[in-house]
Design a protein around this motif. Structure first.
Motif, PDB file in Angstrom:
ATOM      1  N   LEU A  18      -7.587  -8.705   2.391  1.00  0.00           N
ATOM      2  CA  LEU A  18      -6.458  -8.012   2.257  1.00  0.00           C
ATOM      3  C   LEU A  18      -5.183  -9.156   2.255  1.00  0.00           C
ATOM      4  CD1 LEU A  18      -7.117  -4.404   3.321  1.00  0.00           C
ATOM      5  CD2 LEU A  18      -7.030  -5.203   0.702  1.00  0.00           C
ATOM      6  N   TYR A  19      -5.335  -9.681   3.482  1.00  0.00           N
ATOM      7  CA  TYR A  19      -4.109 -10.829   3.893  1.00  0.00           C
ATOM      8  C   TYR A  19      -4.119 -11.697   2.769  1.00  0.00           C
ATOM      9  CZ  TYR A  19      -1.691 -14.560   6.026  1.00  0.00           C
ATOM     10  OH  TYR A  19      -0.688 -15.631   6.300  1.00  0.00           O
ATOM     11  N   PHE A  22      -2.379 -10.326  -0.557  1.00  0.00           N
ATOM     12  CA  PHE A  22      -1.073  -9.938   0.054  1.00  0.00           C
ATOM     13  C   PHE A  22      -0.060  -9.959  -1.129  1.00  0.00           C
ATOM     14  CE2 PHE A  22       2.973  -8.873   2.206  1.00  0.00           C
ATOM     15  CZ  PHE A  22       2.627  -7.364   2.501  1.00  0.00           C
ATOM     16  N   PRO A  23       0.832  -9.341  -1.512  1.00  0.00           N
ATOM     17  CA  PRO A  23       1.198  -7.872  -1.228  1.00  0.00           C
ATOM     18  C   PRO A  23       0.264  -6.781  -2.383  1.00  0.00           C
ATOM     19  CG  PRO A  23       2.880  -8.739  -2.791  1.00  0.00           C
ATOM     20  CD  PRO A  23       2.185  -9.941  -2.396  1.00  0.00           C
ATOM     21  N   GLN A  25      -2.275  -4.415  -3.881  1.00  0.00           N
ATOM     22  CA  GLN A  25      -2.960  -3.426  -3.605  1.00  0.00           C
ATOM     23  C   GLN A  25      -4.182  -2.995  -4.322  1.00  0.00           C
ATOM     24  OE1 GLN A  25      -0.158  -0.476  -4.442  1.00  0.00           O
ATOM     25  NE2 GLN A  25       1.398  -1.248  -3.010  1.00  0.00           N
ATOM     26  N   ARG A  74      -4.029  -1.864   1.224  1.00  0.00           N
ATOM     27  CA  ARG A  74      -3.473  -3.223   1.411  1.00  0.00           C
ATOM     28  C   ARG A  74      -3.120  -3.355   2.952  1.00  0.00           C
ATOM     29  NH1 ARG A  74       2.054  -3.545   2.900  1.00  0.00           N
ATOM     30  NH2 ARG A  74       3.378  -1.559   2.736  1.00  0.00           N
ATOM     31  N   ILE A  75      -2.938  -4.637   3.480  1.00  0.00           N
ATOM     32  CA  ILE A  75      -2.835  -5.055   4.695  1.00  0.00           C
ATOM     33  C   ILE A  75      -1.232  -4.397   5.239  1.00  0.00           C
ATOM     34  CG2 ILE A  75      -1.795  -6.999   4.470  1.00  0.00           C
ATOM     35  CD1 ILE A  75      -3.357  -8.130   6.784  1.00  0.00           C
ATOM     36  N   ASN A  77       2.374  -4.307   6.878  1.00  0.00           N
ATOM     37  CA  ASN A  77       3.338  -5.340   7.230  1.00  0.00           C
ATOM     38  C   ASN A  77       3.257  -5.944   8.803  1.00  0.00           C
ATOM     39  OD1 ASN A  77       4.462  -5.068   4.628  1.00  0.00           O
ATOM     40  ND2 ASN A  77       5.924  -3.461   5.196  1.00  0.00           N
ATOM     41  N   TYR A  80       0.529  -8.374   8.798  1.00  0.00           N
ATOM     42  CA  TYR A  80       0.812  -9.558   7.913  1.00  0.00           C
ATOM     43  C   TYR A  80       1.647 -10.530   8.549  1.00  0.00           C
ATOM     44  CZ  TYR A  80       2.403 -12.608   4.127  1.00  0.00           C
ATOM     45  OH  TYR A  80       2.767 -13.647   3.137  1.00  0.00           O
TER      46      TYR A  80
END
Length: 83
Positions: A18-19, A22-23, A25, A74-75, A77, A80
């Motif tokens: 997911l990282y 990113f961003p 989804q 998503r990861i 914030n 991240y």
């Protein structure tokens, strides 16, 4: 039954994946496919990660309509920024 140690490794893979996107989804099924894992198993791990505030569940599509059968992720914030 999957050992806790292996589950933790798979969770790390999920967070890293997911990282790396990113961003963007992504749907549960796509994460499962990327990691070559069962979709229900991945969903269970994602829910555990959500409780730890490492990932965020997206319940609505871009038009603001609730998903009825699918979830996107998503990861967070916070994670991240740490990475």
């Amino acid at each position: 039954m999957v050992a806790k140690e292996k589950k933790d490794k798979i969770k790390e893979q999920i967070v890293f994946y997911l990282y790396s996107i990113f961003p963007k989804q992504i749907f549960t099924a796509d994460i499962a496919k990327e990691l070559a894992r069962d979709e229900e198993f991945v969903k269970e791990l994602l829910v555990e990660l959500e409780k730890k505030e490492l990932v965020i569940k997206i319940k609505k599509n871009p038009e603001g309509i609730d998903y009825t059968r699918r979830l996107r992720w998503r990861i967070s914030n916070k994670v991240y920024d740490i990475y």
